[in-house]
Design an enzyme around this catalytic site. Structure first.
Site, PDB file in Angstrom:
ATOM      1  N   SER A 236       0.865  -1.180   0.000  1.00 42.80           N
ATOM      2  CA  SER A 236       0.000   0.000   0.000  1.00 42.80           C
ATOM      3  C   SER A 236       0.901   1.229   0.000  1.00 42.80           C
ATOM      4  O   SER A 236       2.092   1.149   0.285  1.00 42.80           O
ATOM      5  CB  SER A 236      -0.894  -0.036   1.253  1.00 42.80           C
ATOM      6  OG  SER A 236      -1.680   1.125   1.357  1.00 42.80           O
ATOM      7  N   CYS A 237       0.317   2.389  -0.332  1.00 43.07           N
ATOM      8  CA  CYS A 237       1.079   3.651  -0.291  1.00 43.07           C
ATOM      9  C   CYS A 237       0.071   4.789  -0.216  1.00 43.07           C
ATOM     10  O   CYS A 237      -0.934   4.670   0.450  1.00 43.07           O
ATOM     11  CB  CYS A 237       2.002   3.771  -1.517  1.00 43.07           C
ATOM     12  SG  CYS A 237       1.140   3.706  -3.099  1.00 43.07           S
ATOM     13  N   GLY A 238       0.320   5.885  -0.900  1.00 43.02           N
ATOM     14  CA  GLY A 238      -0.632   6.994  -0.895  1.00 43.02           C
ATOM     15  C   GLY A 238      -1.806   6.760  -1.833  1.00 43.02           C
ATOM     16  O   GLY A 238      -2.957   6.957  -1.466  1.00 43.02           O
TER      17      GLY A 238
END
Length: 277
Positions: A236-238
């Site tokens: 996951s990230c932004g």
């Protein structure tokens, strides 16, 4: 000869093979959050535009650059003159930022012969590679067949159900400050913090000057987070872009149980019904 865990090609390799008949070079650059694209286009000569932000994405999605479904992906890729035998090289103008997202999109859809240009446009420019100020035009459209691979993507609801389970490892590619909630999110309206049960591995730690670190160094970082071959790695990230740097690095280390949480913090941080740590 491409090796089994190979995820990148060098600028030297591209210079020698750029005009091979089955090679397709894609520019998947996108601006950093909160920044506008530069008005002065500079690209590698012969590159086609692969716009993961505005074109090769699911239309009418409430989230940015959502992964398109298989039929739409196949249509858009075929229109670029790409077929299932094409050898695809993708790069971005930052070095190692958005190109891995395009790499993962092809891997997601069952395309094996896809690689990221190590060092991207900055390295190519520094070595005086051939440049252009406009993209190449696609050739004749081709039939492309895409099939979304099992477990390649995960929804927020699915992630909520498995986070904290021992056979899953959830890694967040954002900076430590954003993960810990001490640094503001670049997108307005999002809560601070991270998905409960997730760990932090900033994508910047897996590269040096836009080049992916050697597999042995990458593997050390993944092992420190407790990743084994048996575990399902969810990244996951932004907004689902730099998470793919982690997926690409894990692939280079031989890991194949790989999943992208496409909604990432843009979705999770905005939904009051999801818990935050």
């Amino acid at each position: 000869m491409m090796l089994n865990n190979q995820v990148t090609v060098s600028t030297e390799w591209l210079a020698a093979h750029r005009k091979d008949t089955n090679l397709v070079l894609l520019d998947a650059s996108m601006p950093l959050p909160g920044q506008a694209a530069s008005p002065d286009l500079c690209c590698i000569a012969g590159a086609l535009r692969f716009d993961i932000d505005k074109v090769v994405c699911q239309p009418h999605s409430p989230l940015p650059h959502t992964m398109p479904d298989a039929s739409l992906f196949a249509q858009l890729v075929g229109e670029l003159g790409i077929d299932n035998n094409s050898l695809i090289v993708v790069y971005d103008n930052i070095g190692l930022y958005s190109a891995p997202r395009a790499w993962w999109m092809f891997k997601c859809m069952g395309h094996d012969k896809v690689y990221v240009l190590d060092g991207g446009l900055p390295k190519w420019q520094a070595e005086s590679g051939a440049l252009a100020n406009e993209y190449a035009l696609p050739g004749q459209g081709k039939l492309y067949q895409a099939q979304l691979q099992e477990n390649a993507l995960i929804t927020a609801e699915q992630l909520l159900a498995v986070s904290g389970q021992g056979d899953y490892l959830v890694l967040d590619a954002r900076s430590a400050g954003r993960f810990e909630g001490t640094q503001p999110e670049p997108r307005a309206g999002l809560r601070s913090g991270h998905i409960p049960g997730s760990a932090n591995l900033p994508f910047t730690l897996l590269q040096e000057q836009g080049c992916l670190l050697p597999p042995a160094q990458l593997q050390e970082q993944f092992q420190a987070q407790g990743l084994t071959q048996e575990k399902q790695l969810v990244c996951s990230c932004g907004s689902g872009v730099t998470a793919c740097v982690l997926l690409m690095a894990a692939y280079a280390c031989g890991h194949r149980n790989l999943t992208l949480y496409d909604g990432s913090w843009t979705e999770w941080g905005a939904r009051a019904d999801l818990p935050v740590a």
